[in-house]
Design an enzyme around this catalytic site. Sequence first.
Site, PDB file in Angstrom:
ATOM      1  CG  ASP A  35      51.622  40.550  33.287  1.00 37.90           C
ATOM      2  OD1 ASP A  35      50.632  40.070  33.848  1.00 37.90           O
ATOM      3  OD2 ASP A  35      51.526  41.341  32.303  1.00 37.90           O
ATOM      4  CE1 TYR A  66      56.268  31.809  30.286  1.00 33.82           C
ATOM      5  CE2 TYR A  66      57.113  33.835  29.329  1.00 33.82           C
ATOM      6  CZ  TYR A  66      56.046  33.040  29.706  1.00 33.82           C
ATOM      7  OH  TYR A  66      54.760  33.477  29.529  1.00 33.82           O
ATOM      8  NE  ARG A  89      33.445  31.325  34.955  1.00 33.26           N
ATOM      9  CZ  ARG A  89      32.276  31.318  35.607  1.00 33.26           C
ATOM     10  NH1 ARG A  89      31.185  30.878  35.014  1.00 33.26           N
ATOM     11  NH2 ARG A  89      32.202  31.772  36.842  1.00 33.26           N
ATOM     12  CB  ALA A 119      43.614  30.807  37.519  1.00 33.79           C
ATOM     13  NE  ARG A 154      32.285  22.612  50.677  1.00 37.24           N
ATOM     14  CZ  ARG A 154      33.355  21.860  50.727  1.00 37.24           C
ATOM     15  NH1 ARG A 154      34.436  22.292  51.330  1.00 37.24           N
ATOM     16  NH2 ARG A 154      33.362  20.677  50.184  1.00 37.24           N
ATOM     17  CG  HIS A 176      34.958  27.649  36.526  1.00 40.25           C
ATOM     18  ND1 HIS A 176      34.279  28.035  37.646  1.00 40.25           N
ATOM     19  CD2 HIS A 176      35.625  28.758  36.099  1.00 40.25           C
ATOM     20  CE1 HIS A 176      34.525  29.310  37.897  1.00 40.25           C
ATOM     21  NE2 HIS A 176      35.333  29.774  36.965  1.00 40.25           N
TER      22      HIS A 176
HETATM   23  P1  NAD Z   1      43.621  40.877  34.217  1.00 38.56           P
HETATM   24  O1  NAD Z   1      43.348  41.521  32.905  1.00 38.56           O
HETATM   25  O2  NAD Z   1      43.552  41.680  35.458  1.00 38.56           O
HETATM   26  O3  NAD Z   1      45.059  40.183  34.173  1.00 38.56           O
HETATM   27  C1  NAD Z   1      45.511  39.419  33.101  1.00 38.56           C
HETATM   28  C2  NAD Z   1      47.016  39.579  33.046  1.00 38.56           C
HETATM   29  O4  NAD Z   1      47.513  38.673  32.047  1.00 38.56           O
HETATM   30  C3  NAD Z   1      47.468  40.993  32.629  1.00 38.56           C
HETATM   31  O5  NAD Z   1      48.371  41.493  33.606  1.00 38.56           O
HETATM   32  C4  NAD Z   1      48.163  40.778  31.279  1.00 38.56           C
HETATM   33  O6  NAD Z   1      49.240  41.663  31.067  1.00 38.56           O
HETATM   34  C5  NAD Z   1      48.610  39.330  31.413  1.00 38.56           C
HETATM   35  N1  NAD Z   1      48.883  38.677  30.131  1.00 38.56           N
HETATM   36  C6  NAD Z   1      48.125  38.663  29.013  1.00 38.56           C
HETATM   37  N2  NAD Z   1      48.745  37.950  28.057  1.00 38.56           N
HETATM   38  C7  NAD Z   1      49.899  37.483  28.583  1.00 38.56           C
HETATM   39  C8  NAD Z   1      50.956  36.683  28.090  1.00 38.56           C
HETATM   40  N3  NAD Z   1      50.968  36.207  26.839  1.00 38.56           N
HETATM   41  N4  NAD Z   1      51.986  36.418  28.923  1.00 38.56           N
HETATM   42  C9  NAD Z   1      52.017  36.885  30.189  1.00 38.56           C
HETATM   43  N5  NAD Z   1      51.030  37.653  30.713  1.00 38.56           N
HETATM   44  C10 NAD Z   1      49.994  37.954  29.903  1.00 38.56           C
HETATM   45  O7  NAD Z   1      42.619  39.622  34.294  1.00 38.56           O
HETATM   46  P2  NAD Z   1      42.191  38.847  35.623  1.00 38.56           P
HETATM   47  O8  NAD Z   1      40.996  39.488  36.206  1.00 38.56           O
HETATM   48  O9  NAD Z   1      43.386  38.635  36.458  1.00 38.56           O
HETATM   49  O10 NAD Z   1      41.696  37.460  35.003  1.00 38.56           O
HETATM   50  C11 NAD Z   1      42.623  36.525  34.489  1.00 38.56           C
HETATM   51  C12 NAD Z   1      41.888  35.268  34.044  1.00 38.56           C
HETATM   52  O11 NAD Z   1      41.362  34.595  35.191  1.00 38.56           O
HETATM   53  C13 NAD Z   1      40.672  35.530  33.133  1.00 38.56           C
HETATM   54  O12 NAD Z   1      40.628  34.571  32.114  1.00 38.56           O
HETATM   55  C14 NAD Z   1      39.494  35.360  34.072  1.00 38.56           C
HETATM   56  O13 NAD Z   1      38.302  35.022  33.397  1.00 38.56           O
HETATM   57  C15 NAD Z   1      40.003  34.232  34.944  1.00 38.56           C
HETATM   58  N6  NAD Z   1      39.292  34.005  36.204  1.00 38.56           N
HETATM   59  C16 NAD Z   1      39.164  32.722  36.592  1.00 38.56           C
HETATM   60  C17 NAD Z   1      38.500  32.395  37.753  1.00 38.56           C
HETATM   61  C18 NAD Z   1      38.377  30.949  38.138  1.00 38.56           C
HETATM   62  O14 NAD Z   1      37.543  30.572  38.982  1.00 38.56           O
HETATM   63  N7  NAD Z   1      39.171  30.090  37.588  1.00 38.56           N
HETATM   64  C19 NAD Z   1      37.964  33.418  38.554  1.00 38.56           C
HETATM   65  C20 NAD Z   1      38.134  34.741  38.154  1.00 38.56           C
HETATM   66  C21 NAD Z   1      38.797  35.026  36.953  1.00 38.56           C
END
Ligand code: NAD
Length: 301
Positions: A35, A66, A89, A119, A154, A176
Amino acid sequence: MNNKVVIIGCGNVGMSYAYALLNQRSNVQELVLIDLNKDRIIGEAMDLNHCLAFAPTRMQIKAGDYSDCRDAKIVCIAAGTNQNPGETRMDLIHKNSKIFESIVKEVMNSGFNGIFLVATNPLDIMTYLTWKYSGLPHNQIIGSGTSLDTARLRYIIGDRLKVNPKNIHAYVIGEHGDSEFVPWSNASVGLQNIKDFLNDEELNKIYIDVRDAAYDIIERKGATFYGIGMCLVRITNAILGDENSIITVSTYDKDNNIFIGLPAVINVNGVREKVYVNLNEEEEEKFQKSIDVIKDAIRKI
Ligand code: NAD
């Protein structure tokens, strides 16, 4: 290669995934956290390691960088901004696509040749960008797609009919996002068509509840994360266990050159193949609308 998973972006979603991996009998042997916030991942790794005395399996867990991606089987990207109340989104597209360019390039520079599991939202666009930026074959790129929406569907139907959600054979497909839909003509409870149990009005209400679930949760608690954490574990187990399980993931659609949520067979190579979905005329129109939304968004980047 060990069964090594690297999580990039250890916020709510990344850490829900990590915690669920530890709690379920996944066969992950090494878990690495990456992170921007280095202090946070050190703290998160400590906290997870303290679970090991009572966890069902052993796992090596650490904060990393990395270079750890080189021999990873799966790199999951959950980095980036999430929705504020009222945001869609798609509103996240510009911020998150910039972040993805640098992340995917750094992962590839390590020599990674495993499976990307995406994700971050807008999900289908970020999955497409991961494919483009990585240059990996499309079977090695999997987005969580409509797996979460399918799980929500579901649960809601199962709760309504008092049947285990595992026996509800219904899927959400497409983007999505707001244009996702349920091909009800393919939905069944056990072996019986869903329309024997619920009328069109009831089915539409269920669809709206599923489509808008994220908005409802974000309004109340600011973010959604446990559900997606479980979906990511489900996909991880299908990959590492070479399961050939069918899950609605975001996968490559050659005809439209996009990634979109469809049922696909998942195994150790990623996506083995998509599963054919027989859509009626109305469902075809909805699917086309979802394709157009994704294509439009890609064009705008
Ligand atoms: P969050 O803000 O809690 O966490 C995001 C993390 O990404 C933070 O810890 C931040 O420091 C880190 N970050 C940002 N830029 C970075 C980089 N360049 N390199 C490394 N780390 C970096 O957000 P969250 O609630 O965990 O959500 C994350 C993503 O997941 C969002 O885009 C959200 O919309 C998405 N999401 C997707 C689904 C799905 O069904 N796919 C469901 C819920 C949330």
